[in-house]
Enzyme design. Sequence first.
Site, PDB file in Angstrom:
ATOM      1  N   HIS B 184       0.769  -1.172  -0.115  1.00  0.00           N
ATOM      2  CA  HIS B 184       0.079  -0.008   0.049  1.00  0.00           C
ATOM      3  C   HIS B 184       0.751   1.273   0.075  1.00  0.00           C
ATOM      4  O   HIS B 184       0.491   2.295   0.665  1.00  0.00           O
ATOM      5  CB  HIS B 184      -0.964  -0.006   1.199  1.00  0.00           C
ATOM      6  N   HIS B 219      -3.180   1.915  12.448  1.00  0.00           N
ATOM      7  CA  HIS B 219      -2.763   1.274  11.301  1.00  0.00           C
ATOM      8  C   HIS B 219      -3.199  -0.216  11.170  1.00  0.00           C
ATOM      9  O   HIS B 219      -4.540  -0.357  11.435  1.00  0.00           O
ATOM     10  CB  HIS B 219      -1.027   1.278  11.077  1.00  0.00           C
ATOM     11  N   MET B 254     -13.514   2.525  14.259  1.00  0.00           N
ATOM     12  CA  MET B 254     -12.250   1.928  13.429  1.00  0.00           C
ATOM     13  C   MET B 254     -12.830   1.127  12.155  1.00  0.00           C
ATOM     14  O   MET B 254     -13.681   0.516  12.558  1.00  0.00           O
ATOM     15  CB  MET B 254     -11.300   1.125  14.251  1.00  0.00           C
ATOM     16  N   GLY B 255     -12.069   1.312  11.260  1.00  0.00           N
ATOM     17  CA  GLY B 255     -12.226   0.630  10.081  1.00  0.00           C
ATOM     18  C   GLY B 255     -12.908   1.146   8.914  1.00  0.00           C
ATOM     19  O   GLY B 255     -13.541   0.657   8.021  1.00  0.00           O
ATOM     20  N   PHE B 256     -13.240   2.557   9.107  1.00  0.00           N
ATOM     21  CA  PHE B 256     -13.849   3.332   8.128  1.00  0.00           C
ATOM     22  C   PHE B 256     -12.842   4.710   7.690  1.00  0.00           C
ATOM     23  O   PHE B 256     -12.243   5.317   8.685  1.00  0.00           O
ATOM     24  CB  PHE B 256     -15.206   4.070   8.476  1.00  0.00           C
ATOM     25  N   HIS B 258     -10.441   6.756   5.158  1.00  0.00           N
ATOM     26  CA  HIS B 258      -8.776   6.267   4.841  1.00  0.00           C
ATOM     27  C   HIS B 258      -7.965   7.698   4.519  1.00  0.00           C
ATOM     28  O   HIS B 258      -8.709   8.576   3.928  1.00  0.00           O
ATOM     29  CB  HIS B 258      -8.517   5.460   3.791  1.00  0.00           C
ATOM     30  N   ARG B 267     -10.180  -2.074  -2.116  1.00  0.00           N
ATOM     31  CA  ARG B 267     -10.314  -3.576  -1.510  1.00  0.00           C
ATOM     32  C   ARG B 267     -11.352  -4.009  -0.859  1.00  0.00           C
ATOM     33  O   ARG B 267     -11.797  -5.119  -0.757  1.00  0.00           O
ATOM     34  CB  ARG B 267      -8.781  -3.647  -0.566  1.00  0.00           C
ATOM     35  N   ASP B 309     -10.006  -2.821   6.510  1.00  0.00           N
ATOM     36  CA  ASP B 309      -9.947  -3.562   7.801  1.00  0.00           C
ATOM     37  C   ASP B 309     -11.317  -3.929   8.257  1.00  0.00           C
ATOM     38  O   ASP B 309     -11.423  -4.972   8.994  1.00  0.00           O
ATOM     39  CB  ASP B 309      -9.366  -2.625   8.912  1.00  0.00           C
ATOM     40  N   ARG B 334       2.271  -8.150   4.317  1.00  0.00           N
ATOM     41  CA  ARG B 334       2.859  -6.745   3.916  1.00  0.00           C
ATOM     42  C   ARG B 334       4.519  -7.025   3.920  1.00  0.00           C
ATOM     43  O   ARG B 334       5.088  -6.252   3.366  1.00  0.00           O
ATOM     44  CB  ARG B 334       2.427  -5.578   4.937  1.00  0.00           C
ATOM     45  N   ARG B 353      15.663  12.276   6.345  1.00  0.00           N
ATOM     46  CA  ARG B 353      15.881  13.184   7.430  1.00  0.00           C
ATOM     47  C   ARG B 353      15.197  14.325   7.124  1.00  0.00           C
ATOM     48  O   ARG B 353      15.862  15.340   6.753  1.00  0.00           O
ATOM     49  CB  ARG B 353      17.520  13.312   7.649  1.00  0.00           C
TER      50      ARG B 353
END
Lengths: 376, 376
Positions: B184, B219, B254-256, B258, B267, B309, B334, B353
């Site tokens: 990704h 993440h 969570m899961g909604f 991006h 996906r 997710d 991954r 850096r």
Amino acid sequence: MNTKKQGGLAGVVAGQTAIATVGKEGVGLTYRGYDIHDLAANACFEEVAWLLIYGELPNQDELHNYQQRLISLRHLPSTLCKILELIPATAHPMDVLRTGCSFLGTIEPEAQNHTAQNIADRLLAIFPSMLVYWYQFHQTGKQISTETGEKSIAGHFLHLLLGKAPDETTKRAVDVSLILYAEHEFNASTFAARIATSTASDMYSAICAAIGTLRGNLHGGANEQAMALIERFTSPDAAEQGLRQMLAEKKLVMGFGHRVYSKSDPRSDVIKAWAKRLADEKGDKLLYAVSERIEKLMWDEKALFPNLDFYSASVYYFCGIPTPMFTPVFVFARTAGWTAHILEQRRNNKLIRPDADYIGPAPRKLIPLLNRGPSS
Amino acid sequence: MNTKKQGGLAGVVAGQTAIATVGKEGVGLTYRGYDIHDLAANACFEEVAWLLIYGELPNQDELHNYQQRLISLRHLPSTLCKILELIPATAHPMDVLRTGCSFLGTIEPEAQNHTAQNIADRLLAIFPSMLVYWYQFHQTGKQISTETGEKSIAGHFLHLLLGKAPDETTKRAVDVSLILYAEHEFNASTFAARIATSTASDMYSAICAAIGTLRGNLHGGANEQAMALIERFTSPDAAEQGLRQMLAEKKLVMGFGHRVYSKSDPRSDVIKAWAKRLADEKGDKLLYAVSERIEKLMWDEKALFPNLDFYSASVYYFCGIPTPMFTPVFVFARTAGWTAHILEQRRNNKLIRPDADYIGPAPRKLIPLLNRGPSS
């Protein structure tokens, strides 16, 4: 600046920090507003670690209590000793710290009653024990005690390593080097720790990411490379000749120049003075002279100044520290800075997730496996 | 975009990549030019891993040899088994993989005859063995054999976990999820791996940094959080009521949504179809219905779409995978993408850096320890 042309996020502001300034106008370094020269002359490493992590200098009581707490946290759990014994003698010492830190995260995980600050105390205290236990076990077969009675982290480390109480000059030289290595704004390892933290990961994950990032020769590994260079030569003249050849062959000379400092590394004159003092005290006739000649040549030929790594190498050598431990000593110090940045990232967190410039193949259709020809 | 205001390097191009495109115009995902729908429908995970790492799809012989090589690399060295036994049952499974990977780096270090590609093969093959060995040892006391005869990584993992050959639907569901999770672009864990790589550090350090970064709830940890949400409700109506309350309390669901996709996660429809198929096959009457109701509500109320997710959670649940292993399964996948990025970073390396915006104290003089007052 044009990011795409420069690359590596050079000149790109990735966030805010109240911890350190590096090279404003090409020079200077402050921790929480204090000049690095002031700190190196007038503070001890534990004072500086407290300053970085808590934001202000400790008073006498706070410093005393902090030192006592760190002393109480030097012991190795028995399962960690077993892990260190299972890591082979041939391992890279940075891998020993990365693995030891990662394992510690499974037996003393971060929790409400074991905070990031608690873990920072523990890691600052235990890293020297961890490294030298592993080292002595594989060198001598002995399962050393990690009690030394030394007040400072520098003293504790040297005592374990040398098997006896170090002299005051040696102890203070390493103590000062820890101050100089303690913090450096958004350097690569610190930035890696902040990225891990930005996903709401735990303290150990962030420190493991930082250790693994510091390990490279373009970052923490540079002091080991500088030592390998310096000790190759048998006289200043030989060094000059060797360097001229390296420069002619366009080889990278480690320990010079810096991504952020454009005029000088303010830490270099401090560590150079310690290298000179130790050379005089230990009766060195070669390493310091070779180092100075390399410094002069790099300035004359390339207009490059020594960075902290260059004279740190001879300081550590004079203190009896084996070269493969130079970068681990950097870890002992930078754990303070990493912690300060992890806490700062958490206080105002946003996931660190940049974009990329796509230069790959245009959209294409998958050819069924059976129809794919021989590989090109 | 204004970096300082947005923060987290959002919208900042940190470098070039030829590996994936994410959300060009807010939609779409390609690996090396192939659409994710095409890959998920017509390839297996090993094919996709090869594509990511080597740049082109394998032909029949290459894929066969690759699968055989991966099968031959699943065994655990005896010292690694001891390490896994020493890691307590209470450990976070991501810490098991981070520690196991770090230790493997001390016994099978990167070298000229053990390249990053060799290490990638080894890690892709060994991670499932590592995780399930640790899990079964602490659940049952058994030191399991890591020979399964399964051809695929998905099959091998499920076989070890379930203690028997998985059915074809389950195997393919996990295989497809590995394809979807494989890569990704410059997500946080991949970017952490690139930073570690940019200092010229080794492969294991980069992967450990990535695992530690993926671990966070913002993440990789998101699929576990999605599961915890879904399984809390006993009916779609209860889910709707619960969700409305969460939204009223401004709680993060969570899961909604991006960071990069603005319209949909390409996906999600793939994994949702698998969730539906498994729900039907396994006779589920609750989880899928609850999930769909949550999806509808999040769209109606917040205009947020499910990301990968969200439906991965129920797919893994239907496949018999315990929730704490969801993020480790993400690691299995991954590792392919991380490797591709590590190799790409090395081919055209520049130290990563960035700069920071200093907002700390102005220069100040150190007050001697004895003169410092009580702490404020």
